[in-house]
Design an enzyme around this catalytic site. Structure first.
Site, PDB file in Angstrom:
ATOM      1  N   GLY A 176     -67.174  45.744  32.081  1.00  0.00           N
ATOM      2  CA  GLY A 176     -67.847  46.236  30.883  1.00  0.00           C
ATOM      3  C   GLY A 176     -68.974  45.369  30.358  1.00  0.00           C
ATOM      4  CG  ASP A 177     -70.894  41.760  28.399  1.00  0.00           C
ATOM      5  OD1 ASP A 177     -72.066  42.108  28.668  1.00  0.00           O
ATOM      6  OD2 ASP A 177     -70.626  40.790  27.673  1.00  0.00           O
ATOM      7  CB  ILE A 178     -69.878  42.239  35.035  1.00  0.00           C
ATOM      8  CG1 ILE A 178     -69.859  41.175  36.131  1.00  0.00           C
ATOM      9  CG2 ILE A 178     -70.488  43.553  35.493  1.00  0.00           C
ATOM     10  CD1 ILE A 178     -69.089  39.936  35.773  1.00  0.00           C
ATOM     11  CG  ASN A 182     -69.585  37.434  30.529  1.00  0.00           C
ATOM     12  OD1 ASN A 182     -69.590  36.359  29.936  1.00  0.00           O
ATOM     13  ND2 ASN A 182     -69.778  38.588  29.908  1.00  0.00           N
TER      14      ASN A 182
END
Length: 266
Positions: A176-178, A182
């Protein structure tokens, strides 16, 4: 109760020192050095319990993530991993980690609870129709924060989404927020951190990974075969993180939003 007292109560060991670590918009992050020689990551904030549940879901999918050692309101304790410079092997491991994550599927698109990037709400209401989910929960929430002309183009794109996105792609478990920040590289391994999980088209994560520069070729080698339609869907999926950045960091990201709208054909 102080943060140190909370850690000591959870682990039954005195804290020798707390060392601040780099964090994000959602939480404060530190390393706790315990008197018995162990090191743990300490995250505090209003949404860390949700992050812990996401990490546990990712771990259940056999994706490499830090182990959740303890959770309580406003505090989670995570396995500390020694960070090392990335290598071709660890880049391939990152691709393989994403592929492993995407191998787990949900029953619908979305997530059981909402989340947030700082002040930006992430609507995760579950839906069985992917274009509707992407329009209503990823693009339309930003109509009031962009200039009128941009909002009109965004609305036009939302109307066209049923023709541009598959109606029911595989509802993969997404990070979802790669982005490369991260991913935590440790030796030949790569771990996924700071998730914003939900179920959706696996191309979403691949598009995010390419938003601010192309990742090393070894990442995609590790991931394996790519989904058909990646190039066409990529600007549509990149619009959401671009809009989040616009909301968080200001008008400097408006040009990125308009370029992505153009690449999406509106």
């Amino acid at each position: 109760m102080s943060r140190t007292a909370q850690i000591e109560g959870a682990l039954g060991q005195r804290v020798a020192r707390l060392v601040p670590l780099h964090g994000g918009d959602l939480s404060d992050v530190a390393r706790a050095d315990l008197e018995d020689g162990r090191e743990v990551v300490v995250k505090t904030g209003p949404m860390v319990e949700m992050e812990a549940r996401m990490l546990q879901a990712m771990r259940a999918a056999n994706a490499p993530v830090p182990e959740v050692l303890h959770t309580e309101p406003g505090l989670i304790l995570l396995q500390h991993l020694t960070e090392t410079p990335p290598s071709p092997e660890s880049y391939r491991a990152l691709g393989a980690a994403l592929a492993q994550l995407h191998g787990t599927e949900g029953n619908s698109y979305g997530w059981p609870e909402p989340y947030a990037f700082g002040p930006v709400e992430i609507r995760n209401t579950q839906d069985g129709h992917w274009p509707t989910f992407w329009a209503e929960h990823r693009l339309q929430p930003f109509l009031d924060v962009v200039p009128k002309e941009t909002a009109e183009r965004l609305e036009t794109l939302c109307i066209r989404l049923p023709d541009l996105l598959p109606a029911q792609p595989r509802p993969a478990l997404l990070h979802g927020d790669i982005w490369m920040g991260n991913a935590l590289f440790s030796g030949a391994a790569a771990y996924l951190i700071d998730p914003s999980c939900y179920h959706g088209d696996p191309v979403v994560d691949l598009a995010m990974l390419n938003l601010f520069g192309q990742p090393p070729t070894e990442v995609m080698e590790g991931y394996g075969s790519l989904a058909a339609g990646l190039e066409a869907r990529q600007p549509i999926y990149q619009l959401w993180p671009a809009l989040v950045h616009l909301r968080l960091f200001g008008a400097g990201y408006h040009g990125l939003v308009t370029r992505l709208l153009g690449r999406a054909g509106v």
